[in-house]
Design an enzyme around this catalytic site. Structure first.
Site, short mmCIF file in Angstrom:
data_model
loop_
_atom_site.label_atom_id
_atom_site.label_comp_id
_atom_site.label_asym_id
_atom_site.label_seq_id
_atom_site.Cartn_x
_atom_site.Cartn_y
_atom_site.Cartn_z
N LYS C 77 -0.75 11.54 -8.54
CA LYS C 77 -0.52 12.32 -6.78
C LYS C 77 0.32 12.86 -7.12
O LYS C 77 1.38 13.28 -7.80
CB LYS C 77 0.18 11.08 -6.96
CG LYS C 77 0.61 10.51 -5.12
CD LYS C 77 1.24 9.14 -5.30
CE LYS C 77 2.34 9.35 -3.97
NZ LYS C 77 2.73 7.48 -3.27
N SER C 152 1.53 4.80 0.69
CA SER C 152 1.68 6.89 0.94
C SER C 152 0.15 7.26 -0.34
O SER C 152 0.06 8.40 -0.17
CB SER C 152 2.81 7.64 0.19
OG SER C 152 3.49 6.82 -1.36
N SER C 176 3.16 1.45 -1.89
CA SER C 176 2.56 2.81 -1.65
C SER C 176 1.77 2.51 -2.89
O SER C 176 0.39 3.85 -2.92
CB SER C 176 3.37 3.68 -2.22
OG SER C 176 4.65 4.13 -0.47
#
Lengths: 115, 477, 486
Positions: C77, C152, C176
């Protein structure tokens, strides 16, 4: 199942009263000043509406009775671990400043500040 | 109307740790710009603080030295404001729960009586970087080397009433932090800075007037000057019907005035809250006891011991006890068996003069306390006269660590002449050579005793024991 | 090997010499090249450094190294600082930020020989539940490109679901990892707070942020988790422990679950009259595996979303003060003063949602509001944490839905922030309590994958993984792929 149905999981139907903040007014200009955000007048109105809705939502927690409850600042609920006083870093300014917006002679530069 | 000033100081003491309070970068002074600012000090995305144990120990040390309560549990908070030399946009500090609680310290203002000043609290925080405004036209240059240097902020009660008291308090804190080894006390390098909160009120009124805060004063003299100026300014404003605004002011030593600081006006809502990157600090009883047992005897206690037990004068006792090096030197002389008063005299006299003349500090002195103690012992046993002792002192200074008191007395032939027979012979010869003077002495002209003693000393190159000479001459009368 | 091979299968292939890490990595890069335009999963693709790392892994393997993770491609990420590589957190503010140091998670993965092929898209500073708050554009859900992947960690979830990588790192502040895992039909583990170092992970809300793995099954989640986890002296909130089962898991996989469990069903999570039939199926399957289901109560659940938004926004508002245009990141053109530099750089550099949260946090921390908001929220946080402790005196784990809805259409909730925040309804209570939770695919609604969440007491990840592995051994929800008929 329609998407709309899923949206309505709001707690507002059961939301308790929140007498403490009735008619909360949000001074976006003041907050933006503290947060150093240049927010124009147009955006400001929309943001005020948005913040109002958010504050309304968070105010639903006011109904919870917290008499005598200690705040929990941290899920681990434990205490600090300390480090030994040793020099472990020898920073290289060139390395850290390669992406800096404005530097000269290893200094970071900003517009002149009058004290 | 008569006015009274009310003054409180916030003193920022840089703690003498090797590394920073929350990072492993060095705290050494004088590196090139930003060469001591690591990713944590720079507040880069993703970095995290880890607390330096030495900084905590030093704060506890200070707390114990002022007899304060040490909070077993304290919290680090974020103080939020934006400034060019504050990389994270917040300073990690302690707001509601400082490490050190209430304590007191005794000050002695010049020409004043000793008095106690309350210390409200002392808390740990990180220092900010430095903004340099005059290096590049139109720009402020930011050096973050100082960022993250551990600070102990010592907050006094508004207990001081004159600029002199404030300055004495600043000095006393300076003495103490050096004493307990938590700060190098170097004011020129900014190791100690203070903010002064100043207000005035009509004499006799109990409520405080509105106060102003003078920021960043870094010398004893400037504290006094800045406060004197500010007190006078406030009285002027009030007497001409004006009001004091609560504000932050800056002292300009060149113009000897304070002026309002525009850059600090913007935010006074610091939005303190507990730093979620740091867990609460817990201080154990064991740690406190370990630090307590490690504390040196403090200036007040030594001053008391030197005057009441050892009989030193107030001024000698103060001069010695206020400086850890002097106090330790003095105590080492006593430990080596020297007389306290003589030790104090030699330290404040000859030793201090030599240190000044050669521009060395006491910690670098070539004359170790044991040597001075031996020298004093040779005075006590009449081997040395005060004159030959000074000669020996000079020789010891030159010889340094290799100096040997008895060997030097021998090789320089400094021992007093105490042989009765030899002295009687010299005196008989002098009487024979100066019959007129001897008659006058015999006739009651006591001044002539000095003449004969002087002649004996001359004849013996100052080595004769004056008391003994006196006695022999009196016996001749 | 195919595009949906698991990390374990690839590891076995490397071990047998079926292919090299360079070949494997190149195949991944080719698929990413092909599919990324439609999905927008990646912000940065690191072909050169990935192939170099793969070559090094091959070299080590040739010299006898047997590490199961050596040479396995995966993605990070874009919230983890990677030295020498663009690290944006999905923000314009950091759109030019090349990190000068590695996050601990990044160095842990590198030390295990894993090969990062790139950095995945995300909601700006991890604030969002749809991945629509990215400066680099929204991510499409591989199951339906008109829909969001959740957020997210939307880029990571979509990349794993679409077969671009078998595993990706994610971070979870209020859901997330778990919510996008559920919406994309993959497995996502949010570890116990303190289990994985936060050093070098760009902070959103420090007392809640926790990194974890996003994979297609529990075995791979366990493998990645075991590499990511561990005590880190650089993180004051890192737990000082290294459980023996972590290393055993890397070597031998998840140990089989050897006892029936008591699984609690918190009534508050099932009170909604939404269609929870997919959970009913999961309940039956768990019972068939011999586990006992009992109802429990977590009475303060209703307050979790407001409490979460108070705490997360407050922490975020000050965590994001460092983005000031002075030392790194975006700076506005021609600043007239320091004030102007701050205000315009931050106005231009942050997206709308980030600004809303900064302002919300600034408001709740302001003089006069601290007690009513922040302190009050921390007190309720304790009550929520105690609810869980109470429940765990009666049950081994808890079962709950992960998300109230399947993947919704892009732009559907962008104007209704409060409704968007309710996406986190089932995930934030565990975040507030710092507990581990895993989301597993367990059914479909309208052809879209749905997830269930298993929650354990602190540091109970092994139990979660064991139960998840057992469940996945008997069901095939985790093997369904976009394009299959549901």
């Amino acid at each position: 199942m329609s998407g709309l149905h899923y949206q309505r999981i709001s707690m507002s139907q059961e939301a308790p009263d929140h007498p403490q903040h009735e008619g909360t007014s949000v001074d976006v200009g003041h907050l933006a000043g503290l947060a150093r955000l240049a927010i124009g007048d147009d955006a400001s109105t929309q943001i005020a509406t948005d913040l109002h809705a958010i504050i309304e939502m968070i105010n639903t927690m006011q109904a919870v009775d917290t008499q005598g409850v200690e705040p929990l600042s941290h899920p681990l609920d434990s205490t600090a671990r300390l480090r030994c006083d040793e020099v472990t870093e020898s920073p290289n300014p060139t390395h850290f400043q390669s992406g800096a917006p404005s530097t000269v002679d290893q200094y970071y530069l900003v517009p002149r500040v009058v004290e | 109307m008569n006015w009274e000033a009310v003054i409180g100081l916030e003193i920022h003491v840089q703690l003498a740790t090797k590394s920073k309070i929350f990072s492993g970068a060095s705290t050494a002074y004088g590196a090139s710009p930003n060469a001591q600012a690591c990713n944590i000090d720079l507040g880069l995305p993703g970095v995290l603080p880890v607390l330096n144990e030495k900084a905590v120990e030093m704060a506890v040390r200070f707390g114990l030295a002022i007899g304060a309560q040490i909070n077993r549990y304290s919290i680090f908070d974020r103080k939020n404001y934006f400034y060019a030399d504050l990389p994270k946009g917040y300073q990690i500090s302690q707001f509601e729960t400082p490490v050190v609680g209430e304590g007191t310290i005794t000050i002695t203002p010049e020409n004043g009586k000793p008095r106690r000043v309350g210390i409200t609290r002392a808390h740990l925080e990180e220092d900010a970087g430095k903004s340099v405004h005059d290096l590049y036209p139109g720009m402020t240059a930011v050096d973050l080397n100082r960022t993250g240097t551990p600070l102990l902020e010592i907050v006094s009660e508004p207990d001081m009433r004159t600029a002199q008291e404030a300055s004495a308090y600043f000095r006393q804190i300076h003495t103490l932090v050096r004493y307990i080894g938590i700060c190098d006390g170097n004011l020129a390098e900014g190791s100690m800075r203070c903010d002064a909160n100043v207000s005035v009120r009509p004499t006799g009124q109990s409520e405080f007037g509105e106060r102003t805060e003078i920021k960043n004063i870094n010398s004893f003299r400037f504290v006094e000057q800045a406060i004197e100026y500010e007190v006078a300014r406030q009285i002027d404003v009030l007497e001409s019907g004006g009001r004091i605004e609560r504000e932050t002011r800056l002292y300009d030593p060149d113009k000897d005035e304070t002026r309002s600081m525009r850059s600090k006006e913007l935010s006074n809502d610091y939005r303190y809250f507990p730093d979620p990157d740091l867990l609460p600090l817990s201080i154990s009883e064991e740690l406190i006891e370990r630090i307590r047992s490690d504390l040196p005897e403090l200036p007040d206690a030594r001053q008391e011991r030197y005057t009441s037990t050892l009989g030193l004068t107030d001024s000698d006792a103060t001069a010695i006890s206020n400086d850890i090096d002097r106090a330790n030197y003095f105590d080492a002389c006593l430990a080596a068996g020297a007389d306290p008063k003589q030790s104090a005299n030699w330290m404040m006299g000859e030793l201090s003069a030599y240190l000044n003349k050669h521009d060395v500090t006491l910690s670098e002195t070539p004359i170790a306390p044991e040597l001075l103690a031996q020298l004093i012992a040779r005075i006590d046993d009449d081997t040395l006269s005060s004159k030959t002792a000074k000669t020996l002192f000079d020789a010891l200074w030159t010889a340094g660590a290799s100096g040997n008191v008895d060997a030097l007395i021998e090789s320089l032939n400094l021992a007093q002449l105490s042989d009765d027979g030899a002295l009687t012979q010299i005196i008989d010869d002098l009487i024979a050579a100066n019959p007129k003077q001897f008659d006058e002495l015999r006739g009651g002209k006591d001044k002539m005793l000095g003449f004969f003693v002087g002649q004996v000393m001359k004849a013996t190159q100052g080595k004769a024991n004056p008391q003994q000479v006196n006695q022999i001459i009196r016996d001749k009368l | 090997m195919n595009e949906f091979s698991s990390l374990r299968e690839m590891s076995a292939g490397l071990d047998r010499g079926d292919f090299s890490s360079v070949e494997l990595t190149q195949a991944h890069l080719d698929r990413i090249q092909q599919a990324n335009a439609a999905l927008n999963c990646f912000i940065t693709i690191n072909a050169d450094s990935a192939l170099a790392a793969a070559a090094q892994a091959d070299d080590q393997r040739a010299r006898g190294s047997k590490s199961p993770t050596l040479g396995l491609p995966f993605a990070h990420k874009d919230i983890f600082c990677t030295q020498g590589v663009l690290t944006t957190a999905g923000s314009k503010m950091l759109s030019n930020f090349v990190a000068p140091y590695d996050a601990t998670v990044v160095s842990n993965m590198a030390a295990a020989g894993m090969v990062s092929v790139g950095k995945t898209n995300m909601d700006e500073f991890a604030m969002g539940s749809s991945n629509e708050n990215s400066f680099f554009g929204p991510v499409s859900n591989p199951w339906d490109h008109e829909r969001v992947p959740g957020g997210s960690s939307g880029g990571s979830a979509a990349a794993v679901a679409a077969g671009l990588v078998a595993g990706a790192t994610g971070t979870d502040t209020g859901g997330s990892i778990r919510q996008p895992a559920a919406l994309c039909g993959i497995t996502g583990l949010k570890p116990t707070y303190g289990r994985v170092s936060r050093y070098g992970m760009i902070a959103f809300a420090s007392s809640l942020d926790q990194a974890g793995p996003m994979t297609r099954d529990a075995e791979d989640a366990a493998l990645m988790f075991s590499v990511m986890a561990g005590f880190d002296p650089k993180d004051s909130t890192s737990a000082e422990r290294r459980d023996a089962w972590l290393d055993a898991t890397i070597a031998n996989g998840i140990a089989a679950l050897d006892r029936p469990l008591t699984i609690g069903l918190p009534s508050e999570y099932f009170s909604d009259n939404s269609n929870l039939s997919y959970i009913d199926i999961a309940k039956t399957e768990l019972q068939r595996l011999g586990h006992k289901l009992v109802e429990v109560s977590l009475p303060h659940t209703q307050a979790a979303v407001p409490v979460y938004y108070v705490l997360a926004s407050a922490e975020a508002s000050t965590n994001l003060s460092r983005y000031d245009g002075v030392r790194f990141g975006h700076r506005c053109n021609d600043p007239q003063s320091l004030q102007d530099l701050y205000e315009r750089s931050r106005e231009e550099g942050f997206g709308e949602e980030v600004k809303r949260r900064i302002l919300t946090g600034t408001y709740t921390l302001s003089v006069g509001y601290f007690d009513a908001y922040y302190l009050k929220a921390q007190k309720i946080r304790r009550l929520i944490s105690e609810d869980f402790q109470q429940a765990f005196t009666k049950v081994d784990v808890l079962l709950a839905p992960t998300s109230p809805t399947p993947a919704f259409k892009k732009n559907q909730l962008t104007d209704d922030h409060v409704a968007m925040y309710q996406q986190d309804l089932y995930t934030v209570p565990t975040s507030l309590a710092g507990l581990p939770a895993i989301s597993l695919p367990c059914g479909f609604c309208d052809g879209l994958p749905m997830g269930m969440q298993l929650i354990a007491p602190a540091f109970g990840e092994e139990l979660l993984l064991q139960l998840a592995a057992q469940y996945q051994g008997q069901t095939d929800w985790h093997l369904r792929r976009p394009g299959d008929s549901a």
